[in-house]
Every structure is written in structure tokens, then in C-alpha cells.
Design an enzyme around this catalytic site. Sequence first.
Site, PDB file in Angstrom:
ATOM      1  N   ARG A 172      34.531  47.316  53.390  1.00 42.41           N
ATOM      2  CA  ARG A 172      33.740  47.482  52.180  1.00 42.41           C
ATOM      3  C   ARG A 172      34.530  46.925  50.998  1.00 42.41           C
ATOM      4  NH1 ARG A 172      37.082  49.994  50.099  1.00 42.41           N
ATOM      5  NH2 ARG A 172      35.926  50.000  48.169  1.00 42.41           N
TER       6      ARG A 172
ATOM      7  N   ASP B 154      30.278  44.640  42.251  1.00 48.50           N
ATOM      8  CA  ASP B 154      29.662  44.067  43.441  1.00 48.50           C
ATOM      9  C   ASP B 154      28.757  42.890  43.109  1.00 48.50           C
ATOM     10  OD1 ASP B 154      30.044  45.865  46.112  1.00 48.50           O
ATOM     11  OD2 ASP B 154      30.292  47.047  44.294  1.00 48.50           O
TER      12      ASP B 154
END
Length: 349
Positions: free
Chosen positions: A45, A236
Site C-alpha cells: 500500500r 494518493d
Amino acid sequence: MIETMRWEDGKLILLDQTKLPLTTEFIECTDYRRVRVAIKILEVRGAPAIGAAAGFAMVLAAKEASNRPDFVGTLDKMRADLITARPTAVNLEWAANKLYALAKKLNQEDMRPREIVPELEKLAIKIYNDDIEKNKRMGKYGAEVLPDEAIVLTHCNAGALATCGYGTALGVIRAAQECGKLKMVYSDETRPLLQGARLTAYELCEDNIPVTCITDGMAAWTMKQKGINCVVVGADRIASNGDTANKIGTYGVALAAKAHGIPFYIAAPVSTFDFSIQTGEEIPIEERKGEEIKQFRSEITAPKKALTFNPAFDVTPNELIAGIITEYGVVRAPYIENIQKLKEMSKED
């Protein structure tokens, strides 16, 4: 710093981050589908790490596709499947598209599929190595804007574990520690999977960097009581106007920082910018299963009948952001104009 991933004998070895900090286990990925699963369930992640993993996944996909009659068509389908694993993290799509574009170009030049695979492998390794170098450059620029005796609050995990090494937000913190400017880091636990408590605090403790864990609900009060003078988080996806998507809870931290007069910084490489969208309203927000809220691992923490709302990310508008720390320097308002300059600058490299 612990290794997030490595490419070894044609296999991708991933650190299983769902097991940290209690257990250090690695996953061996021999096909792109296993990498896709690892990305989807957060075994790997963090936007830059997801991008690097996607690059290696495309190498594995190309190996498989090289045995099919329609190499490019098969690889394109695998690429499309891969990028559905995490819709908000733009680095995933960026890396997958980058390797696919190279494969398509080399195929048009009449290179055979088995000859193309090693070229894709070289590009995936370059993405991995470049990420570490970019993070160190970001760290240098970020440390320069942090105040002396910095007391920094961070949210989620944007460290070595979220990248190929060193980190984005934690890279800034590491660089500040190296030059003697850091006093304390406050790490939000980051619901629902506790990446701040499990991963950020773990990384900082491993590197002997002072860290204090707090719950997400304590951020505003901690700013008031503990003299926090800077917030640094990762991202992100960043829109062309500077609106930024990051782990859920970041928007609230930005609002609290604004109320207390504390500068709020984003640290992210250019690959995290999505120049195709104008504002944060266009960023797709992944919603995850409600069980992540109603239980932690095997422990039930809420009634079964309770409804849930579980977006994985939120969007912080550009007016709350003091600057975006990149490998090219710190981008500040006016964001539309200066992000366009950043785009042009990055094209030259």
C-alpha cells in the site's frame, strides 16, 4: 529501513504489511493476479509502492502474454484488470500504462514478445530505483521548509513502507531528523486499519525517531496542547488545481491545522499528480467494506445491524495546503499556474 519489496529471479517479493508490526512476512508473487490481490487487500500500500508493484506486475503479465497469439491485446486486458485494484491511487494506473506503452511501441517495431519482456523489466526496475532517489530529493526540500524544533503531525503512513524506500512525508521527517531540526512526531492512528499506529510508528521507532501515537479524534486538541508547528502527509492523487486525495481523515486534519494557524504540507512525487483532471471533485473515492469499521481483525467492535460508511480517502481542497513538496521543489499557490510549470518541468526529464 525495512524492505517493502524486491525483484528476485523473475518474482516480486512483497512485505505483507497487514501483518505488521507483530509479524514480518514476505509474499512471493509469480503472476500479476497475485500482485493485484496484494494491492487490493493492502498487503502492499501507499501510492508510490503501489506504482512500483504495478510495474513489476506488468512484467509478470507480459511474460504470460508472450505465450499468447495476441500479445499486445492480452497485455492490455491484463493492464485494465490490474488498475481496477485501487481506483484512487493514480500511481497504479501511471505505472501500468507506462509499461504497456513501451510494450506496444516495441511490438510495433517488430520486436518479439520474448525480447520485449526484458525491456519491460528494465523499466520496472528503473521506476523502483527512481522512487527512492525522488524520495530523498523530496526529503531535502521538505526539511528546508520545516521549522527548527519541528513538532510534526502526520496521518496514515507515507514512509518507506508506502514507497520503495525512505518515504514521502516520512522522508521529509527523516531528512529533518538527519539535519537536527526534528523534536517530535505525532502519528494519528488512522482508522480503520491503523496504518499510522501499526506502520508509521513502527517505522519511526525502528529508526529511533521520536514518535507519539494519538487517535484520529485527538488531532485538533493535540495541535492546541502540544505545540505542533507543522503537518506533513502523503497523497494518493493530486488534481491540476492542487486538490489532494489522501487517506480518510486527512481533510479533518487540514481543517484543524488551518484553525490553529499551522502549515499543512503534502509530500508526493510528480507521478501522483493527475494532470488529466481539473479539481478534486473528479477524483474517484474508493469505498471499502463496512466490516473494516465494525471489526478489527477478528474482534467485533460494533452491532451487526449498524450501517456503515467507509470511504478510504477524502479530498483536501487546495486552499488548506501551504505547499506540495515534490522531487522538483515545493509547489505553492497559485496552484493551477505552478502545477502547470511542474508538469512542463517534469516532461524535460
